[in-house]
Design a protein around this motif. Structure first.
Motif, PDB file in Angstrom:
ATOM      1  N   HIS A   1      18.932  70.888  27.159  1.00  0.00           N
ATOM      2  CA  HIS A   1      19.496  72.179  27.584  1.00  0.00           C
ATOM      3  C   HIS A   1      18.702  73.316  26.939  1.00  0.00           C
ATOM      4  O   HIS A   1      18.827  73.578  25.744  1.00  0.00           O
ATOM      5  CB  HIS A   1      20.978  72.268  27.182  1.00  0.00           C
ATOM      6  CG  HIS A   1      21.667  73.484  27.717  1.00  0.00           C
ATOM      7  ND1 HIS A   1      22.615  73.446  28.734  1.00  0.00           N
ATOM      8  CD2 HIS A   1      21.545  74.791  27.383  1.00  0.00           C
ATOM      9  CE1 HIS A   1      23.040  74.664  28.988  1.00  0.00           C
ATOM     10  NE2 HIS A   1      22.410  75.506  28.185  1.00  0.00           N
TER      11      HIS A   1
ATOM     12  N   HIS B   1      27.751  70.639  26.940  1.00  0.00           N
ATOM     13  CA  HIS B   1      26.578  71.290  26.350  1.00  0.00           C
ATOM     14  C   HIS B   1      27.046  72.103  25.142  1.00  0.00           C
ATOM     15  O   HIS B   1      28.124  72.691  25.165  1.00  0.00           O
ATOM     16  CB  HIS B   1      25.911  72.150  27.431  1.00  0.00           C
ATOM     17  CG  HIS B   1      25.648  73.557  27.044  1.00  0.00           C
ATOM     18  ND1 HIS B   1      24.721  73.898  26.095  1.00  0.00           N
ATOM     19  CD2 HIS B   1      26.196  74.726  27.471  1.00  0.00           C
ATOM     20  CE1 HIS B   1      24.711  75.224  25.970  1.00  0.00           C
ATOM     21  NE2 HIS B   1      25.592  75.742  26.777  1.00  0.00           N
TER      22      HIS B   1
ATOM     23  N   ASP C   1      19.407  74.923  23.389  1.00  0.00           N
ATOM     24  CA  ASP C   1      19.990  76.146  23.962  1.00  0.00           C
ATOM     25  C   ASP C   1      19.096  77.345  23.625  1.00  0.00           C
ATOM     26  O   ASP C   1      19.576  78.456  23.475  1.00  0.00           O
ATOM     27  CB  ASP C   1      21.430  76.381  23.494  1.00  0.00           C
ATOM     28  CG  ASP C   1      22.219  77.263  24.451  1.00  0.00           C
ATOM     29  OD1 ASP C   1      21.798  77.441  25.615  1.00  0.00           O
ATOM     30  OD2 ASP C   1      23.271  77.803  24.042  1.00  0.00           O
TER      31      ASP C   1
HETATM   32 ZN   LIG Z   1      22.857  77.583  27.695  1.00  0.00          ZN
END
Ligand SMILES: [Zn+2]
Length: 312
Positions: free
Chosen positions: A34, A188, A238
């Motif tokens: 991610h 996530h 992220d």
């Molecule tokens: Zn994200």
């Protein structure tokens, strides 16, 4: 490369905007499942090629590039189509859904997400979910409607689901159970506690840990990590957000993922190579192999409308 970052991270005040030095390479390669490479950050932003070259040089062999609105989802699908080290996820972020609803364009945009979900090298629908932190009560109906539509798109296309859950654990779980979760469902940036990890385990949902698991005050997250079955663990950056310790606040990038993986292995009192091997296997089980669908050799033409300045 045809696709360069189209957004700029806005929070710069008080931050050290230099990229940290690359960490020691991992003994076994993993994937960053991610990241947001469409968002540039730092005093000297990295090109897409730099990002991926640096990642590979430390053992991060592939990334999933995640969209959060119409433009960045299209960008993600187009970039992944030409880049062997990248797969894509497409969705309307839960904090964007109310904006589209208010503009009267949520249905059209969901139809576009559905179209993008059918493209080669798009392997997940995300990030979607619920966010009660940034969206107030007036936006919740649109969030729920959008989340449920994304779950349906994932199921129709046989794709994994990447969930954004902020301050909405119980409601996200209830929604998944009410409408039926896709076969491969990933939280996530997992932010729950050990009890929530147990619920995920019960349903076979995956827990993807980001750089915040390394933060000093993240004892609850580390307890969740320890409580989760090893075969449900994933790792992500992220990026450009959530830079792992000791570089919190600086620009994040997939090449910094080894810090998070090593901190996880350390907390689990396991060998880094063993954890990396297991997470790589799990990542391919969830999303497939990065070479499962070929890249197109001719770069896709840039799409009009992707040169937007502001970040949400
Ligand atoms: Zn994200």
């Amino acid at each position: 490369m045809a696709n360069e970052p189209v957004r700029q991270r806005e929070q710069t005040a008080g931050r050290d905007l230099s990229y940290p030095a690359p960490p020691e390479p991992l003994p076994v390669p993993v994937y960053d499942n991610h990241t947001h490479l469409e968002i540039s950050d730092g005093e000297h932003p990295l090109s897409l090629a730099d990002q991926l070259d640096r990642a590979v040089s430390v053992g991060v062999q592939g990334v999933i590039q995640v969209g959060g609105d119409r433009e960045t989802s299209r960008w993600s699908a187009e970039a992944a189509a030409t880049e062997p080290r990248m797969l894509a996820a497409v969705a309307i972020h839960p904090n964007e859904a109310p904006e589209y609803e208010q503009a009267g364009t949520l249905d059209d945009t969901l139809a576009e997400i559905s179209e993008l979900a059918g493209r080669p090298r798009v392997v997940a629908v995300g990030e979607t979910g619920l966010d009660f932190f940034r969206t107030g009560p007036e936006g919740l109906a649109a969030q729920y409607r959008s989340f449920e539509a994304h779950i349906e798109i994932a199921k129709q296309n046989g794709l994994a689901l990447q969930i954004h859950d902020r301050n909405a654990h119980a409601e996200v779980i209830a929604t998944l159970l009410r409408v039926g979760a896709p076969e491969r469902t990933v939280f996530h940036c997992f932010s729950g506690d050990a009890e929530m990890a147990a619920i995920c385990a019960e349903h076979g949902w995956y827990l993807s840990f980001a750089g915040n698991v390394t933060f000093k005050n993240a004892g609850m997250l580390r307890a969740a990590l320890a409580a989760a079955p090893r075969e449900l663990l994933l790792v992500e950056t992220d990026a450009p957000f959530l830079t792992p310790a000791p570089f919190r606040g600086r620009p994040n990038a997939p090449y910094l993922l080894p810090h998070t993986l090593r901190a996880m292995a350390n907390h689990l009192e396991t060998d880094v190579a063993m954890l990396a091997t297991q997470i790589s296997t799990t990542t391919e089980r969830v999303y497939g192999r990065w070479d499962a669908e070929p890249v197109v050799t001719a770069p896709a033409a840039p799409t009009a409308g992707t040169r937007l300045g502001g970040l949400q």
